[in-house]
Enzyme design. Structure first.
Site, PDB file in Angstrom:
ATOM      1  N   ASN A 231      -6.862   7.844   1.356  1.00 46.60           N
ATOM      2  CA  ASN A 231      -5.938   6.957   0.655  1.00 46.60           C
ATOM      3  C   ASN A 231      -6.436   6.600  -0.734  1.00 46.60           C
ATOM      4  O   ASN A 231      -5.656   6.479  -1.682  1.00 46.60           O
ATOM      5  CB  ASN A 231      -5.703   5.690   1.481  1.00 46.60           C
ATOM      6  CG  ASN A 231      -4.668   5.901   2.568  1.00 46.60           C
ATOM      7  OD1 ASN A 231      -3.889   6.847   2.520  1.00 46.60           O
ATOM      8  ND2 ASN A 231      -4.667   5.027   3.553  1.00 46.60           N
TER       9      ASN A 231
ATOM     10  N   CYS B 218      -1.195   0.506   2.829  1.00 45.76           N
ATOM     11  CA  CYS B 218      -2.481   1.218   2.924  1.00 45.76           C
ATOM     12  C   CYS B 218      -3.260   1.340   1.635  1.00 45.76           C
ATOM     13  O   CYS B 218      -4.453   1.023   1.601  1.00 45.76           O
ATOM     14  CB  CYS B 218      -2.242   2.614   3.500  1.00 45.76           C
ATOM     15  SG  CYS B 218      -1.732   2.608   5.228  1.00 45.76           S
TER      16      CYS B 218
END
Length: 470
Positions: free
Chosen positions: A227, A279
């Protein structure tokens, strides 16, 4: 929280557990799947006879329709699920801490700990416990310590890490054909047996070469790293978009040229008003906190800059709106199209629209919002949190929620594209122009619209990443 049995698989009922276990039920008709959650209203929504599910995800309703009542069930009976399951997935929320040590950076693992303690208190047989939530490195070690300290005699727990790599809006496609499924385990005979058990579940539809088995700590870090690197690409192209606007270059052309390099590739090189979702920012801040905890300040500062650039992009865009509208938006009506953090989801967490509207409220503007999926109640919750000094009654006087894009744009002085919903391309922009105050401005924060077409209608158009006036 999620539970799995060789004949029964149960997951938590949120954005990760719901879609994931629904697809497992669909792909594994021989496995009974039960989703459990302590939130009764959420479970009721999953059981809704008209399939008005608690989350919006393209393709999810079709999956649930095929599996619910066959081998997919929803319940609030958490303890029953723990007792009956062989594998237990912990898929609970891990938000960024708002107070205490690590506030603003570290992940809040309170829900993970509560779930772990519940498992230890209820379990009466051996279990494989799987981390599905995004967690800091070595969280599994803490979970194992809690389980072993509070478990029944002769009750053994093996812990796996199985992070999700879903993108909201394409989660079902991602689950049907994942790039990879990552399973982390301890390098012990028991750890390998546990890993094999979970591998067999996914192998029902995922090619085995795409199921990667790694060490437990590598698995935990891989999720944060993935991420962070995706968000880094977005912040990099957004930083270049500011240079484009200052020089007269076109960020689309720059991104296309750069993306043609096979070493770079074209994905995640689309400039925008900024990334959002549950996220990216959370995981980067988690990585920053981890780096500082490991006495790596240079590493922490590197990753922190990705978040700072994202915040700068949102602030820069809202300032562009104010500057273009003759340096004041006080009392002016602005239509904000889109409130979700991205198209094809109803999720608003860290949405750029929230930041924009907060900035517009600081300038005492009137705002009309339209989003095809976000519920009004969620909009008010988000705006109340973003504007804590403004009473809700005052907010509701300044901000209106519209039932259509045309309604939101009526009598507005500017339209801001905050989410890339495809329906915004197909609006009757001639009618929008007729019903707006003049001059009528459009600010495209998602490079979604045909700017030349809008200019021919009469709009003054500003597109992020394009130096139109140079």
């Amino acid at each position: 929280m999620c539970f799995v049995k060789r004949t029964s698989l149960c997951f938590g009922a949120g954005y990760v557990g719901g879609p994931t276990c629904a697809v497992i039920a669909l792909k594994c008709p021989h496995i009974q799947v039960t989703i459990v959650d302590i939130n009764q209203s959420r479970i009721d929504a999953w059981n809704n006879p008209d399939y008005k599910l608690p989350i919006y995800e393209p393709g999810l309703e079709e999956v649930v329709r095929q599996a619910r009542g066959r081998n997919l069930f929803f319940s609030t009976d958490v303890d029953k699920g723990i007792r009956e399951a062989d594998l237990i997935f912990v898929s609970v929320n891990t938000p960024t801490k708002k107070s205490g040590v690590g506030a603003g950076f570290a992940a809040d693992l309170n829900y993970v700990e509560l779930a772990t303690r519940r498992i230890a208190a209820v379990a009466t047989s051996n279990k494989i416990v799987v981390e599905k939530s995004t967690v800091p490195c070595r969280t599994a070690e803490s979970m194992r310590t809690i389980l072993e300290a509070n478990s029944c005699p002769n009750c053994r727990f093996d812990i796996l890490s199985n992070p999700e790599f879903l993108a909201e809006g394409t989660a079902i496609d991602d689950l049907f054909a994942p790039d990879r499924v990552l399973i982390g385990s301890l390098e012990t005979p028991e750890g390998k047996v546990a890993c094999d058990a979970l591998t067999e579940v996914y192998a029902n539809w995922v090619p085995r070469e795409r199921i990667l088995t790694v060490g437990l700590w590598s698995s935990e870090l891989s999720k944060l790293a993935a991420n962070a690197m995706l968000a880094q690409r977005i912040s990099s192209i957004n930083a270049l978009s500011a240079i484009c606007e200052a020089t007269g270059a076109n960020i689309d052309e720059v991104a296309h040229a750069v993306g043609k390099d096979s070493r770079v590739g074209p994905k995640f090189l689309r400039a925008s008003v900024g990334f959002g979702g549950s996220c990216f920012q959370k995981d980067i801040l988690n990585l920053v906190y981890l780096s500082e905890s490991l006495h790596l300040p240079e590493v922490a500062n590197y990753w922190r800059q990705v978040v700072l650039m994202n915040e700068y992009q949102k602030t820069r865009f809202s300032k562009k709106v104010v500057d273009t509208l003759f340096n004041t938006i006080t009392g002016k009506s602005i239509a904000v199209l889109g409130f979700a953090f991205k198209a094809d989801t109803g999720d608003t967490r860290e949405s750029a629209a929230i930041s924009l509207i907060r900035d517009f409220q600081a300038e005492n503007a009137k705002v009309n919002i339209y989003d095809p999926q976000v519920e009004p109640q969620q909009i008010w919750i988000d705006l109340s949190e973003a504007c804590p000094t403004i009473p809700l009654t005052t907010l509701q006087q300044r901000v209106k929620i519209s039932s259509s894009a045309l309604e939101a744009c009526k009598e507005a002085e500017a339209v801001v594209i905050a989410t890339e919903w495809s329906e915004f391309r197909n609006i009757d922009w001639n009618e929008v122009y007729r019903n707006m105050k003049k001059p009528a401005f459009v600010f495209d924060g998602r490079i979604l619209l045909d700017a030349d077409k809008l200019r021919n209608i009469g709009f003054k158009v500003t597109v992020i990443g394009r130096g139109e006036n140079l």
